[in-house]
Structures are given as C-alpha cells and as structure tokens.
Design an enzyme around this catalytic site. Structure first.
Site, short mmCIF file in Angstrom:
data_model
loop_
_atom_site.label_atom_id
_atom_site.label_comp_id
_atom_site.label_asym_id
_atom_site.label_seq_id
_atom_site.Cartn_x
_atom_site.Cartn_y
_atom_site.Cartn_z
N ASN A 109 30.56 32.85 40.77
CA ASN A 109 31.55 33.66 41.10
C ASN A 109 31.34 35.07 40.52
O ASN A 109 31.50 35.12 39.36
CB ASN A 109 32.75 33.05 40.41
CG ASN A 109 34.10 34.08 40.70
OD1 ASN A 109 34.04 34.93 41.60
ND2 ASN A 109 35.05 33.54 39.97
N LYS A 162 32.96 37.62 40.79
CA LYS A 162 34.17 38.51 40.59
C LYS A 162 33.99 39.87 41.08
O LYS A 162 33.30 40.21 42.19
CB LYS A 162 34.56 38.40 39.10
CG LYS A 162 34.53 36.76 38.44
CD LYS A 162 35.16 36.85 37.16
CE LYS A 162 35.08 35.51 36.65
NZ LYS A 162 35.59 35.04 35.47
N HIS A 220 42.12 31.53 41.71
CA HIS A 220 41.36 31.55 40.28
C HIS A 220 42.50 32.32 39.48
O HIS A 220 43.47 32.97 39.86
CB HIS A 220 40.39 32.82 40.59
CG HIS A 220 39.57 32.71 39.29
ND1 HIS A 220 40.04 33.23 38.12
CD2 HIS A 220 38.29 32.07 39.06
CE1 HIS A 220 38.94 33.18 37.23
NE2 HIS A 220 37.93 32.52 37.62
N GLU A 245 42.85 34.45 37.30
CA GLU A 245 42.62 35.70 37.11
C GLU A 245 43.55 36.41 38.28
O GLU A 245 44.23 37.02 38.13
CB GLU A 245 41.41 36.48 37.17
CG GLU A 245 40.49 36.20 35.80
CD GLU A 245 39.03 36.35 36.06
OE1 GLU A 245 38.32 36.86 37.11
OE2 GLU A 245 38.23 36.00 35.05
N GLU A 287 39.23 24.79 35.50
CA GLU A 287 38.66 25.78 34.71
C GLU A 287 39.97 26.01 33.38
O GLU A 287 40.72 26.79 33.50
CB GLU A 287 38.56 27.17 35.42
CG GLU A 287 37.54 27.21 36.66
CD GLU A 287 37.33 28.28 36.79
OE1 GLU A 287 35.90 28.54 36.78
OE2 GLU A 287 37.54 29.32 37.27
N GLY A 326 35.25 33.07 30.54
CA GLY A 326 34.71 34.20 29.78
C GLY A 326 34.69 34.40 28.50
O GLY A 326 34.54 35.61 27.62
N SER A 328 32.46 29.47 30.94
CA SER A 328 31.58 29.59 30.10
C SER A 328 30.35 28.52 30.30
O SER A 328 29.78 28.37 29.20
CB SER A 328 32.04 29.56 28.82
OG SER A 328 33.14 30.50 28.53
P1 PGA Z 1 32.75 32.39 33.21
O1 PGA Z 1 34.00 32.40 34.35
O2 PGA Z 1 31.63 31.31 33.52
O3 PGA Z 1 32.46 33.91 32.88
O4 PGA Z 1 33.63 31.94 31.88
C1 PGA Z 1 34.23 31.42 35.11
C2 PGA Z 1 35.27 31.81 36.31
O5 PGA Z 1 35.87 32.62 35.96
O6 PGA Z 1 34.92 31.00 37.41
#
Ligand code: PGA
Length: 222
Positions: free
Chosen positions: A8, A10, A86, A88, A147, A153, A184
């Site tokens: 992803n 983003k 997601h 976010e 998640e 992140g 992560s």
């Molecule tokens: P990350 O993000 O691997 O940077 O922690 C995962 C995600 O948001 O899907």
C-alpha cells in the site's frame, strides 16, 4: 498456495518508482496498491503484478461526481483489487463511515474487484450487520486486513501470539474469510508473521515503497 503480499503505497511514489517496480517486480502473489494516477501507466508497462486502488467511490454509476473514481472504472483499466476502509481514511477524511464503506464494498464486488477491507481491533463495530452479510455472501471477493492501530507506521508489531488469536477470532466470526495482517511489516519480521497459523498474507505500507524490501519478503517463499 503462496501467501498474499499486498503493498500500500498510500500517497507516495513517483513516476520513477513506478518504472523501477514495473521493471523489477514479478510475482503471482503480489498486489500493489498505488495512487489512482499511477494505475493505468503501471498496467501499460507490465501485466506481471496485480494492482489495487486505495479507494473507490460510494457511487457506482457514471455521473456528476467531481473527483470520484468508480469501482467499474478501476476494473475497466485492469485493476483487480481495491483497499477499502483503511484506518487513515476512516479517521482522517471522516468520509469512510461504516455506511460508506459498505457502499464502496458493495460497488467493488458488483464491479468484479476483490476488496481488501481494513479493520482494526474494533472490528466487531466496524463491520456492521450489512457488511457482515456482504462478506458472508461474497467470501471469494472479500479479504479482511487486520491492522491494529498501534502497529500502523510505528515499527511496533504486537506479540505474535496476540496476532494469531485475533486472526483465529476474525476467521471464526466471518466464515473463514481470507485474512491478512498489516502494521509495520518489513523484510525482517515478515517471515515470522507469515508463519502465523491461519494467516493468509500481509498488507505492507512503508516497506512496500522499496523494491529490495518487497523482493526479500516475496523470497520467504511462504
Ligand atoms: P505500515 O502501514 O506497514 O507502514 O505500518 C501499513 C498500512 O497502513 O497498511
């Protein structure tokens, strides 16, 4: 079957990165979630990687919806997956309410996309009754990505046993639906995470922007 590795990007990436990935990467079990603007050019460069969008519209038909991109349009340019809900997007834009995510999920399924529906620890609330029914009726077209908020992140992955317990619970509740872990994941921890009993793959944010990281993860052979 190999585990599914989903990247992803983003709101990251450049045309140079698109070039690099389209030249270097090739794997049946890899799905790359790119910003809308890169999907078409990536697809025209190579068909060797499956592509995901990172969202789709709540509207299903063509129409006067400025700035929107429908699931049908994505399918028409060779996109096969869409990442939905997601955390976010649920938190930042406030547009991904449970009701809107349901509409997006339903449009994605209708258009022939496979939806990767992101959920966090509060999955029993995020997945309302209608969404649960949709998942049950379309278990081939829906993938859940568990998640935990604290892992996205941050570089902090929960205890492996804890992830394993949640995956078992999610699969029990939602009829054995394909379930990924995200948060992560990188080339150092991927192999341990992918070895968790019942896990079907991983969703990778930050590390998915580095071809070398992704190649190492893919080479675990899991
Ligand atoms: P990350 O993000 O691997 O940077 O922690 C995962 C995600 O948001 O899907």
């Amino acid at each position: 079957m190999s585990k599914l590795i989903v990247g992803n990007w983003k709101m990251n990436g450049t045309t140079d990165l698109v070039d690099e990935f389209s030249r270097m990467m090739e794997a049946d079990n890899l799905v790359l979630g790119l910003p809308y603007i890169f999907l078409s050019s990536f697809r025209s460069k190579t068909g060797k990687i499956k592509l995901a969008a990172q969202d789709c519209s709540i509207f299903s038909e063509y129409g006067s919806y400025t700035g929107e991109v429908s699931a049908k349009m994505l399918r028409s340019i060779g996109v096969e997956y869409v990442i939905l809900g997601h955390s976010e997007r649920r938190a930042l834009s406030l547009l991904d309410s449970a009701k809107n995510v349901y509409r997006k999920l339903s449009n994605a399924i209708e258009a022939g996309l496979i939806a990767i529906l992101c959920i966090d620890e509060s999955y029993d609330q995020l997945i309302d009754k209608n969404t649960a029914k949709l998942i049950e009726e379309n278990d081939e077209k829906v993938i859940l990505a568990y998640e935990p908020l604290s892992a996205i992140g941050t570089g902090v992955v929960p205890d492996i046993l804890e992830i394993a317990e949640q995956i078992v619970d999610i699969k029990e509740r939602y009829h054995g639906v394909t379930t990924l872990y995200g948060g992560s994941v990188n080339s150092k921890n991927a192999s341990e995470i992918l070895s968790i009993e019942g896990i079907d793959g991983v969703l990778i944010g930050g590390a998915s922007l580095k071809a070398a990281e992704m190649n190492t993860i893919l080479s675990t052979g899991l």
